[in-house]
Design a protein around this motif. Sequence first.
Motif, PDB file in Angstrom:
ATOM      1  N   UNK A  76       0.832  -1.211   0.000  1.00 14.51           N
ATOM      2  CA  UNK A  76       0.000   0.000   0.000  1.00 14.51           C
ATOM      3  C   UNK A  76       0.863   1.257   0.000  1.00 14.51           C
ATOM      4  N   UNK A  77       1.894   1.265   0.839  1.00 15.84           N
ATOM      5  CA  UNK A  77       2.781   2.435   0.883  1.00 15.84           C
ATOM      6  C   UNK A  77       3.627   2.540  -0.379  1.00 15.84           C
ATOM      7  N   UNK A  78       3.985   1.402  -0.952  1.00 12.27           N
ATOM      8  CA  UNK A  78       4.712   1.421  -2.221  1.00 12.27           C
ATOM      9  C   UNK A  78       3.829   2.008  -3.310  1.00 12.27           C
ATOM     10  N   UNK A  79       2.542   1.644  -3.313  1.00 13.68           N
ATOM     11  CA  UNK A  79       1.601   2.217  -4.281  1.00 13.68           C
ATOM     12  C   UNK A  79       1.474   3.717  -4.123  1.00 13.68           C
ATOM     13  N   UNK A  80       1.379   4.181  -2.873  1.00 11.53           N
ATOM     14  CA  UNK A  80       1.302   5.625  -2.621  1.00 11.53           C
ATOM     15  C   UNK A  80       2.593   6.312  -3.062  1.00 11.53           C
ATOM     16  N   UNK A 108      -1.017  -1.576  -8.811  1.00 15.13           N
ATOM     17  CA  UNK A 108       0.181  -1.135  -8.095  1.00 15.13           C
ATOM     18  C   UNK A 108      -0.139   0.051  -7.213  1.00 15.13           C
ATOM     19  N   UNK A 109      -0.842   1.045  -7.790  1.00 15.99           N
ATOM     20  CA  UNK A 109      -1.122   2.283  -7.063  1.00 15.99           C
ATOM     21  C   UNK A 109      -2.040   2.062  -5.871  1.00 15.99           C
ATOM     22  N   UNK A 110      -2.922   1.073  -5.960  1.00 15.09           N
ATOM     23  CA  UNK A 110      -3.846   0.796  -4.853  1.00 15.09           C
ATOM     24  C   UNK A 110      -3.235  -0.156  -3.822  1.00 15.09           C
ATOM     25  N   UNK A 111      -2.085  -0.737  -4.139  1.00 16.19           N
ATOM     26  CA  UNK A 111      -1.442  -1.667  -3.220  1.00 16.19           C
ATOM     27  C   UNK A 111      -1.952  -3.090  -3.319  1.00 16.19           C
ATOM     28  N   UNK A 112      -2.760  -3.376  -4.331  1.00 16.45           N
ATOM     29  CA  UNK A 112      -3.265  -4.741  -4.504  1.00 16.45           C
ATOM     30  C   UNK A 112      -2.222  -5.677  -5.090  1.00 16.45           C
ATOM     31  N   UNK A 113      -1.199  -5.127  -5.728  1.00 20.17           N
ATOM     32  CA  UNK A 113      -0.089  -5.932  -6.243  1.00 20.17           C
ATOM     33  C   UNK A 113       1.144  -5.047  -6.357  1.00 20.17           C
ATOM     34  N   UNK A 151      15.244   1.360  -7.547  1.00 20.15           N
ATOM     35  CA  UNK A 151      14.222   0.414  -7.099  1.00 20.15           C
ATOM     36  C   UNK A 151      14.043   0.538  -5.586  1.00 20.15           C
ATOM     37  N   UNK A 152      15.143   0.725  -4.866  1.00 22.82           N
ATOM     38  CA  UNK A 152      15.075   0.873  -3.417  1.00 22.82           C
ATOM     39  C   UNK A 152      14.239   2.076  -3.009  1.00 22.82           C
ATOM     40  N   UNK A 153      14.252   3.132  -3.830  1.00 21.72           N
ATOM     41  CA  UNK A 153      13.457   4.325  -3.518  1.00 21.72           C
ATOM     42  C   UNK A 153      12.006   4.193  -3.959  1.00 21.72           C
ATOM     43  N   UNK A 154      11.704   3.202  -4.771  1.00 20.57           N
ATOM     44  CA  UNK A 154      10.317   2.938  -5.159  1.00 20.57           C
ATOM     45  C   UNK A 154       9.633   2.081  -4.103  1.00 20.57           C
ATOM     46  N   UNK A 155      10.299   1.022  -3.681  1.00 18.26           N
ATOM     47  CA  UNK A 155       9.714   0.081  -2.721  1.00 18.26           C
ATOM     48  C   UNK A 155       9.758   0.643  -1.307  1.00 18.26           C
ATOM     49  N   UNK A 156       8.695   0.390  -0.542  1.00 20.83           N
ATOM     50  CA  UNK A 156       8.654   0.798   0.864  1.00 20.83           C
ATOM     51  C   UNK A 156       8.707  -0.474   1.707  1.00 20.83           C
ATOM     52  N   UNK A 157       9.786  -0.597   2.468  1.00 18.41           N
ATOM     53  CA  UNK A 157       9.987  -1.760   3.329  1.00 18.41           C
ATOM     54  C   UNK A 157       9.442  -1.416   4.713  1.00 18.41           C
ATOM     55  N   UNK A 158       8.711  -2.364   5.315  1.00 20.89           N
ATOM     56  CA  UNK A 158       8.171  -2.133   6.657  1.00 20.89           C
ATOM     57  C   UNK A 158       9.290  -1.792   7.622  1.00 20.89           C
ATOM     58  N   UNK A 159       9.057  -0.759   8.445  1.00 18.48           N
ATOM     59  CA  UNK A 159      10.072  -0.244   9.354  1.00 18.48           C
ATOM     60  C   UNK A 159      10.580  -1.230  10.383  1.00 18.48           C
ATOM     61  N   UNK A 160       9.705  -2.056  10.954  1.00 19.85           N
ATOM     62  CA  UNK A 160      10.158  -2.974  11.985  1.00 19.85           C
ATOM     63  C   UNK A 160      11.117  -4.015  11.417  1.00 19.85           C
ATOM     64  N   UNK A 161      10.921  -4.383  10.171  1.00 23.08           N
ATOM     65  CA  UNK A 161      11.816  -5.351   9.538  1.00 23.08           C
ATOM     66  C   UNK A 161      13.174  -4.703   9.289  1.00 23.08           C
ATOM     67  N   UNK A 162      13.171  -3.433   8.880  1.00 23.93           N
ATOM     68  CA  UNK A 162      14.428  -2.719   8.672  1.00 23.93           C
ATOM     69  C   UNK A 162      15.186  -2.655   9.989  1.00 23.93           C
ATOM     70  N   UNK A 163      14.475  -2.397  11.109  1.00 21.08           N
ATOM     71  CA  UNK A 163      15.119  -2.344  12.419  1.00 21.08           C
ATOM     72  C   UNK A 163      15.776  -3.677  12.739  1.00 21.08           C
ATOM     73  N   UNK A 164      15.063  -4.764  12.527  1.00 21.81           N
ATOM     74  CA  UNK A 164      15.630  -6.077  12.794  1.00 21.81           C
ATOM     75  C   UNK A 164      16.823  -6.340  11.887  1.00 21.81           C
ATOM     76  N   UNK A 165      16.712  -5.932  10.630  1.00 22.72           N
ATOM     77  CA  UNK A 165      17.802  -6.082   9.677  1.00 22.72           C
ATOM     78  C   UNK A 165      19.025  -5.319  10.170  1.00 22.72           C
ATOM     79  N   UNK A 166      18.827  -4.049  10.560  1.00 23.62           N
ATOM     80  CA  UNK A 166      19.941  -3.235  11.046  1.00 23.62           C
ATOM     81  C   UNK A 166      20.513  -3.799  12.336  1.00 23.62           C
TER      82      UNK A 166
END
Length: 106
Positions: A24-28, A59-64, A82-97
């Motif tokens: 959804x955030x990637x679509x936005x 894509x824009x609605x977040x359905x795919x 591509x990294x600036x197009x996709x929105x990764x969930x924040x909690x996963x980024x925290x765990x990754x970091x």
Amino acid sequence: MSYKPHVFRLGQLTEPMYISINSEKTGANLKSLFKNNGYSVRDIQSVMGFENPQSIHKWLSGRSLPSLDNLVILSKVLHTTIEDILVVDGDVVFLFNLTWTIHLNR
């Protein structure tokens, strides 16, 4: 002091790493990138060679999410990565970091 990145070998990574892309955030984000670059859905449809705009609306609605091939094209058309197009969930980024920090401090 210059920054020297640590090089990881496959054997050093003992924990699996997962990411979660927020569609959804990637679509936005895509909608904003289209607007900032002056593109309509029809413009993107034409560039992508699609017969109809349904995929883009999904894509824009977040359905795919766009396929990897389509992300590469979008990144070129929208003058971004591509990294600036996709929105990764924040909690996963925290765990990754956190995982990388643990590995770096060993």
